[in-house]
Scaffold this motif. Structure first.
Motif, short mmCIF file in Angstrom:
data_model
loop_
_atom_site.label_atom_id
_atom_site.label_comp_id
_atom_site.label_asym_id
_atom_site.label_seq_id
_atom_site.Cartn_x
_atom_site.Cartn_y
_atom_site.Cartn_z
N MET A 4 -25.24 -4.34 -4.37
CA MET A 4 -25.71 -3.10 -4.59
C MET A 4 -24.53 -2.11 -5.06
O MET A 4 -23.39 -1.83 -4.63
N SER A 5 -24.79 -1.28 -6.31
CA SER A 5 -23.82 -0.52 -6.74
C SER A 5 -24.47 0.66 -7.43
O SER A 5 -25.91 0.60 -7.61
N GLY A 6 -23.73 1.54 -7.91
CA GLY A 6 -24.55 2.97 -8.57
C GLY A 6 -24.98 3.85 -7.49
O GLY A 6 -24.48 3.86 -6.47
N LEU A 7 -26.21 4.72 -7.60
CA LEU A 7 -26.58 5.70 -6.94
C LEU A 7 -27.39 5.32 -5.78
O LEU A 7 -27.66 5.99 -4.96
N GLY A 8 -28.11 4.04 -6.04
CA GLY A 8 -29.14 3.93 -5.07
C GLY A 8 -29.94 2.63 -5.63
O GLY A 8 -29.77 1.99 -6.77
N PHE A 9 -30.67 2.13 -4.59
CA PHE A 9 -31.61 0.86 -5.02
C PHE A 9 -32.81 1.10 -4.06
O PHE A 9 -32.70 1.90 -2.97
N ALA A 10 -33.78 0.33 -4.13
CA ALA A 10 -34.77 0.19 -3.23
C ALA A 10 -34.83 -1.19 -2.66
O ALA A 10 -34.44 -2.18 -3.12
N ALA A 11 -35.33 -1.18 -1.31
CA ALA A 11 -35.27 -2.59 -0.62
C ALA A 11 -36.62 -2.52 0.31
O ALA A 11 -37.12 -1.39 0.61
N MET A 12 -37.06 -3.78 0.38
CA MET A 12 -38.28 -4.04 1.14
C MET A 12 -37.78 -5.03 2.48
O MET A 12 -37.37 -6.05 2.08
N ALA A 41 -27.20 -5.33 7.35
CA ALA A 41 -25.76 -5.80 7.63
C ALA A 41 -25.61 -7.38 7.58
O ALA A 41 -24.91 -8.01 7.09
N THR A 42 -26.80 -8.03 8.06
CA THR A 42 -26.84 -9.49 8.08
C THR A 42 -27.68 -10.41 6.70
O THR A 42 -27.60 -11.50 6.80
N SER A 43 -27.95 -9.34 6.09
CA SER A 43 -28.44 -9.91 4.71
C SER A 43 -27.59 -10.86 3.85
O SER A 43 -26.30 -10.39 3.86
N PRO A 44 -27.77 -11.68 2.81
CA PRO A 44 -26.83 -12.35 2.01
C PRO A 44 -26.21 -11.30 1.24
O PRO A 44 -24.93 -11.27 1.29
N ALA A 45 -26.74 -10.14 0.52
CA ALA A 45 -26.29 -8.98 -0.23
C ALA A 45 -25.27 -8.22 0.72
O ALA A 45 -24.29 -7.72 0.38
N GLY A 46 -25.75 -7.87 1.86
CA GLY A 46 -25.21 -7.22 2.81
C GLY A 46 -23.82 -7.65 3.03
O GLY A 46 -23.02 -7.18 3.31
N LYS A 47 -23.73 -9.07 3.63
CA LYS A 47 -22.72 -9.78 3.89
C LYS A 47 -21.75 -9.95 2.70
O LYS A 47 -20.54 -9.64 2.78
N ALA A 48 -22.42 -10.07 1.41
CA ALA A 48 -21.33 -10.03 0.29
C ALA A 48 -20.61 -8.86 0.06
O ALA A 48 -19.44 -8.79 -0.38
N ALA A 49 -21.23 -7.82 -0.02
CA ALA A 49 -20.67 -6.48 -0.31
C ALA A 49 -19.96 -5.82 0.90
O ALA A 49 -19.75 -4.73 0.76
#
Length: 94
Positions: A4-12, A41-49
């Protein structure tokens, strides 16, 4: 989910709560919000970033049935992005 980068994103996000009989927590309940923070925090994207939810705001319930509550919230992340969490679903494990 991309990093995730930029000003925001949406997640489900789907959260499962184990116990029986089950009462689905309110969207603004401590346990529901704590679970959401853990999922990010424990999602793949959360861990990677190295992402973490710092604060949740505007937590609202969109709908409720006996088996789920659909919620929406804005999250401020530790990288200062503001994230729209839409249709967060809480379902019990039976």
């Amino acid at each position: 989910m991309a990093i995730m980068s930029g000003l925001g994103f949406a997640a489900m996000v789907g959260l499962l709560f184990a116990s029986a009989p089950v009462t689905i927590p309110a969207c603004d309940n401590y346990f529901a919000q704590s679970g959401l923070k853990d999922v990010v925090a424990t999602s793949p994207a959360g861990k990677a970033a190295g992402l973490a939810v710092v604060t949740l705001a505007d937590v609202k319930e969109l709908s409720r049935t006996p088996t789920e509550a659909r919620c929406t919230a804005r999250a401020r992340m530790n990288n200062v992005n503001v994230v729209s969490l839409v249709s967060v679903v809480f379902k019990p494990r039976l």
